[in-house]
Design a protein around this motif. Structure first.
Motif, PDB file in Angstrom:
ATOM      1  N   GLN A  54      37.285  50.196  42.645  1.00 40.44           N
ATOM      2  CA  GLN A  54      37.608  49.554  41.364  1.00 40.44           C
ATOM      3  C   GLN A  54      38.875  48.713  41.445  1.00 40.44           C
ATOM      4  N   ASN A  55      39.933  49.285  41.988  1.00 43.30           N
ATOM      5  CA  ASN A  55      41.207  48.577  42.024  1.00 43.30           C
ATOM      6  C   ASN A  55      41.132  47.363  42.944  1.00 43.30           C
ATOM      7  N   LEU A  56      40.436  47.497  44.082  1.00 42.42           N
ATOM      8  CA  LEU A  56      40.261  46.355  44.985  1.00 42.42           C
ATOM      9  C   LEU A  56      39.518  45.226  44.281  1.00 42.42           C
ATOM     10  N   LEU A  57      38.451  45.567  43.572  1.00 49.48           N
ATOM     11  CA  LEU A  57      37.646  44.544  42.897  1.00 49.48           C
ATOM     12  C   LEU A  57      38.435  43.861  41.783  1.00 49.48           C
ATOM     13  N   GLN A  58      39.259  44.647  41.065  1.00 53.70           N
ATOM     14  CA  GLN A  58      40.083  44.033  40.014  1.00 53.70           C
ATOM     15  C   GLN A  58      41.069  43.042  40.637  1.00 53.70           C
ATOM     16  N   MET A  59      41.693  43.440  41.752  1.00 52.54           N
ATOM     17  CA  MET A  59      42.606  42.522  42.438  1.00 52.54           C
ATOM     18  C   MET A  59      41.863  41.283  42.924  1.00 52.54           C
ATOM     19  N   LEU A  60      40.618  41.489  43.361  1.00 47.21           N
ATOM     20  CA  LEU A  60      39.815  40.384  43.879  1.00 47.21           C
ATOM     21  C   LEU A  60      39.569  39.337  42.787  1.00 47.21           C
ATOM     22  N   VAL A  61      39.278  39.787  41.566  1.00 49.52           N
ATOM     23  CA  VAL A  61      39.075  38.839  40.456  1.00 49.52           C
ATOM     24  C   VAL A  61      40.325  37.990  40.260  1.00 49.52           C
ATOM     25  N   GLY A  62      41.501  38.631  40.355  1.00 50.12           N
ATOM     26  CA  GLY A  62      42.748  37.910  40.167  1.00 50.12           C
ATOM     27  C   GLY A  62      43.076  36.948  41.289  1.00 50.12           C
ATOM     28  N   MET A  63      42.408  37.094  42.438  1.00 53.54           N
ATOM     29  CA  MET A  63      42.684  36.223  43.588  1.00 53.54           C
ATOM     30  C   MET A  63      41.737  35.030  43.680  1.00 53.54           C
ATOM     31  N   ASP A 117      29.799  37.724  40.036  1.00 50.30           N
ATOM     32  CA  ASP A 117      29.440  38.721  41.038  1.00 50.30           C
ATOM     33  C   ASP A 117      30.431  39.876  41.059  1.00 50.30           C
ATOM     34  N   VAL A 118      31.721  39.541  41.071  1.00 51.01           N
ATOM     35  CA  VAL A 118      32.740  40.584  41.150  1.00 51.01           C
ATOM     36  C   VAL A 118      32.794  41.386  39.853  1.00 51.01           C
ATOM     37  N   VAL A 119      32.646  40.733  38.706  1.00 50.38           N
ATOM     38  CA  VAL A 119      32.629  41.449  37.435  1.00 50.38           C
ATOM     39  C   VAL A 119      31.432  42.405  37.381  1.00 50.38           C
ATOM     40  N   ASN A 120      30.285  41.964  37.865  1.00 53.53           N
ATOM     41  CA  ASN A 120      29.115  42.847  37.911  1.00 53.53           C
ATOM     42  C   ASN A 120      29.360  44.046  38.830  1.00 53.53           C
ATOM     43  N   LEU A 121      30.043  43.798  39.957  1.00 50.74           N
ATOM     44  CA  LEU A 121      30.380  44.893  40.869  1.00 50.74           C
ATOM     45  C   LEU A 121      31.357  45.869  40.218  1.00 50.74           C
ATOM     46  N   LEU A 122      32.270  45.345  39.413  1.00 50.98           N
ATOM     47  CA  LEU A 122      33.189  46.223  38.691  1.00 50.98           C
ATOM     48  C   LEU A 122      32.432  47.140  37.744  1.00 50.98           C
ATOM     49  N   GLN A 123      31.435  46.573  37.068  1.00 49.40           N
ATOM     50  CA  GLN A 123      30.619  47.388  36.164  1.00 49.40           C
ATOM     51  C   GLN A 123      29.857  48.459  36.943  1.00 49.40           C
ATOM     52  N   GLU A 124      29.283  48.069  38.101  1.00 49.41           N
ATOM     53  CA  GLU A 124      28.593  49.045  38.957  1.00 49.41           C
ATOM     54  C   GLU A 124      29.555  50.123  39.450  1.00 49.41           C
ATOM     55  N   ALA A 125      30.824  49.746  39.652  1.00 42.74           N
ATOM     56  CA  ALA A 125      31.818  50.686  40.169  1.00 42.74           C
ATOM     57  C   ALA A 125      32.292  51.678  39.114  1.00 42.74           C
ATOM     58  N   GLY A 126      31.905  51.462  37.860  1.00 42.40           N
ATOM     59  CA  GLY A 126      32.269  52.403  36.807  1.00 42.40           C
ATOM     60  C   GLY A 126      33.306  51.909  35.828  1.00 42.40           C
ATOM     61  N   VAL A 127      33.667  50.626  35.903  1.00 42.04           N
ATOM     62  CA  VAL A 127      34.575  50.050  34.910  1.00 42.04           C
ATOM     63  C   VAL A 127      33.763  49.818  33.647  1.00 42.04           C
TER      64      VAL A 127
END
Length: 719
Positions: free
Chosen positions: A571-580, A592-602
């Motif tokens: 989750q934290n890696l993906l959130q940082m990824l959106v910001g990058m 894609d990354v937002v969808n992965l965040l949702q899959e990750a449990g955000v």
């Protein structure tokens, strides 16, 4: 490890626990003449004539009693003959109660030599060492060990005979008994079950005593933090007591039943269940002792061992993404309570920064230019708006702010995001590293551009190894990864030690066999997650069609050497990824990354808002998140919040963008600051219904000039 290789080590312990202990009992007996075996020592020494007696108990302090743990106290209470005392307790009694011994702080107790005091001390040390060393021992080692022990014990008895004026016949008799006992242990076959049965109590007592000593020392080791290793070659240690502010804990927040919990009352939450062992689970964001493959076994072992003890309470800390794994480890026979460490509350963040900066300037003056004045510091802290921005509730983020304010005071402003904080600290690290490379023989002849290119080349390898370690739940790099990074340094003609030290810390780890290993690990998992996100960004940049959907997942799941990836732990890696993600990149990657965040449990509102704020409310990000954002009474994801959307001061900017996109819904406004800050939000509230409007500044400071602003706001809000 077989019995054949362990038997000699076991026999060493048996000689120490039998023969050596017997010698110390004899010394205590000879040194306390006139003591009745049924009389306790306190009664004995109180009856001594203080004008002529030369025991340390009387010479040092008549009221002084030896420091003893509970096990030792029980033995003293129940055994006046000293037959059950261990070597450590016997030495304490010899020091205090025997006649004519060196004073307690005399060097004779620890200096090398053949005096009685030192011989007694060496016996205790030999016993402690034997308990800590491996039981594996070769026959020739055992023979040498036994020969030396026999000589030392005989020398001890001889010196004691002279010190306490005992007869030659007594000495001869005790030496003969000693020889018989040691020969029996040395020559008889050993059954491991017999050894464990006979010496279980002694081994257990020793383990408890040593652990108690180490636990007492542990808080001292953890009393200091060293946040500036990359700024100076010397170790900088900041005292936690001078930095600490009270954190905020809450119970029941995910269920909408949030209540504050005082940090000193945490343990009380699980009390009141006298017939059950108890577990307190503390969930916290980046920076919490996380449940992973390594810690799972330890937690399971502890909980299994404690099941039969209703007085036991175990405390586990974990990140939200690993929470469910942690809860599944708790046996059904335990009573457990879950609380959330929210972070540093409003009203204390500026205080935290002041404390941190004061400690930095006090501890390491000279590593920065002339310290700014108190006024300058106050102004800069106010400009950052740390009290309202949500990402500043995390102690790690505020610590980074303090470090940057100390070294680069002009690099931040009120719009600095969490991702940008990490980027700035990375830039600072690179700057300090470059200064060291200028003075290094390997790199001083390179120009600046060449040095930076080489460092970036090496960092690409570091990012990959960090991502691989992250999938394995490891903060510490494996030896293979360290060797790869060192080899990369050799190829690029960079100094390995300087490079590793700039981005990692080296710590010594004890192996099971007692060996010391130098291990490289990141100072904090948040940095490792950032390196992992950078690895993905770099991988996408190298693709022919970086804009295609599925690239992020492909890079994450196809990297050689990774473990099967659990998105919940990313989750934290993906959130940082959106910001990058660069602003000029196509929005496909954002989706894609937002969808992965949702899959990750955000799935909670506060989690999505954190992502929005970390990207400075980017329009692409807000649009991608709107489809996943939980609305009152609507089960958009697995998360279902039945309460209205609540807008607080720190979330105004995010909701200003989000409310334009969300369908009509119920909203509550809960504002501590200036009501005028809501002006930017009014247009986005047009098609929503405000069911509650709290303006606390109006309540606490009802000045006349506020009312026109409030009236204007109320007239524009839909009710």
């Amino acid at each position: 490890m077989s019995l054949s290789t362990m038997k000699y080590g076991c026999k060493v312990i048996m000689n120490l626990e039998a023969a050596a202990k017997k010698v110390m009992q004899i010394v205590l007996k000879w040194g306390t003449p006139g003591k009745d075996p049924n009389e306790d020592f306190i009664t004995y020494v109180k009856c001594l004539d203080s004008s002529i007696s030369k025991t340390n108990y009387i010479l040092e302090d008549k009221k002084r009693h030896p420091n003893r743990n509970k096990t030792q106290k029980d033995k003293v209470k129940n055994d006046n003959s000293c037959e059950t005392y261990d070597i450590t307790l016997l030495l304490i009694f010899i020091k205090l109660y025997c006649l004519n011994m060196a004073r307690l702080n005399d060097a004779a107790w620890s200096n090398d030599g053949d005096e009685l005091e030192n011989l007694l001390y060496q016996i205790k040390e030999a016993r402690n060492n034997a308990m800590h060393e491996s039981l594996e021992m070769k026959e020739n080692e055992f023979k040498e060990n036994t020969k030396k022990l026999r000589e030392d014990l005989i020398a001890t008895l001889t010196k004691a005979k002279e010190r306490f004026s005992r007869s030659d016949a007594e000495l001869k008799e005790e030496i003969e008994k000693l020889e018989v006992g040691m020969n029996k242990i040395t020559n008889e076959p050993l059954d491991l079950d017999d050894f464990l049965r006979d010496y279980h109590s002694d081994l257990q007592d020793h383990t408890i005593n040593r652990l108690a000593d180490q636990l007492k020392q542990h808080p001292t080791y953890k009393k200091y933090v060293a946040p500036l290793d990359f700024l100076t070659t010397s170790k900088v240690s900041l005292n936690i007591e001078n930095i600490y502010v009270k954190p905020k804990f809450m119970q029941g927040r995910p269920e909408g039943k949030a209540k504050d919990v005082e940090h000193l009352d945490l343990i009380k939450l699980v009390q009141g269940r006298p017939n059950q062992p108890k577990v307190l689970v503390v969930e916290g964001l980046a920076g919490s002792d996380e449940v992973n493959e390594s810690s799972q076994k330890l937690i399971r072992d502890i909980l299994d061992q404690m099941q039969g003890n209703p007085k036991c309470t175990v405390m586990i800390t974990t990140r939200p993404e690993a929470l469910q794994e942690g809860l599944q480890l708790i046996p059904s026979t335990y009573y457990w309570v879950e609380v959330e460490l929210v972070g540093i509350p409003k009203g204390q963040r500026e205080d935290f920064l002041h404390r941190y900066l004061d400690e930095l300037h006090k501890t390491c003056p000279g590593t920065t230019p002339t310290p700014p004045t108190t006024y300058d510091i106050n102004q800069r802290i106010k400009q950052l708006d740390v009290e309202t921005k949500e990402h500043f509730r995390l102690p790690l983020n505020l610590s980074i702010v303090a470090i940057l304010m100390y070294s680069w005071p002009d690099k931040m402003n009120r719009n600095t995001t969490q991702t940008e904080l990490y980027s700035l600290i990375h830039e600072l690290t690179l700057e300090k590293l470059d200064k060291r490379l200028i003075d290094n023989d390997l790199t001083k002849h390179f120009d600046r551009r060449t040095r930076l290119d080489k460092v970036e080349n090496w960092l690409s390898a570091l990012y990959c190894e960090m991502f691989i370690a992250l999938t394995h739940d490891q903060l510490t790099l494996q030896e293979e990864s360290v060797n790869k990074l060192r080899s990369k340094c050799d190829t690029l003609h960079l100094p390995p030690d300087k490079m590793m030290a700039a981005f990692m810390e080296t710590r010594i780890v004890k192996t099971f066999r007692g060996c010391d290993l130098d291990c490289c690990s990141v100072p904090h998992k948040g940095f490792q997650e950032r390196y992992g996100a950078l690895y993905i960004i770099q991988g996408i940049k190298q693709l022919e069609k970086p804009e295609e959907s599925g690239n992020v997942k492909q890079i994450m799941f196809s990297t050689p050497g990774i473990c099967p990836i659990q998105l919940s732990k990313m989750q934290n890696l993906l959130q940082m990824l959106v910001g990058m993600i660069p602003h000029d990149w196509d929005s496909i990657m954002v989706k894609d990354v937002v969808n992965l965040l949702q899959e990750a449990g955000v799935n909670r509102r506060d989690q999505w808002l954190d992502v929005i704020e970390d990207t400075k409310c980017s329009e692409k990000v807000v649009k991608a998140i709107a489809d996943h954002f939980p609305l009152p009474g609507a089960s958009v994801n697995t998360w279902d919040e039945n309460d209205p959307i609540e807008i607080k001061d720190g979330r105004i900017a995010a909701y200003e963008k989000l409310l334009y996109i969300l369908p009509p819904t119920q909203v509550e406004l809960d504002i501590d600051g200036d009501p005028a800050s809501l002006n930017c939000l009014l247009a986005s509230l047009d098609h929503h219904v405000c069911i509650e409007f709290k303006l606390w500044q109006t309540y606490y400071n009802p000045t006349e000039d506020i009312y026109p602003i409030v009236d204007q706001l109320l007239s524009k809000v839909q009710w």
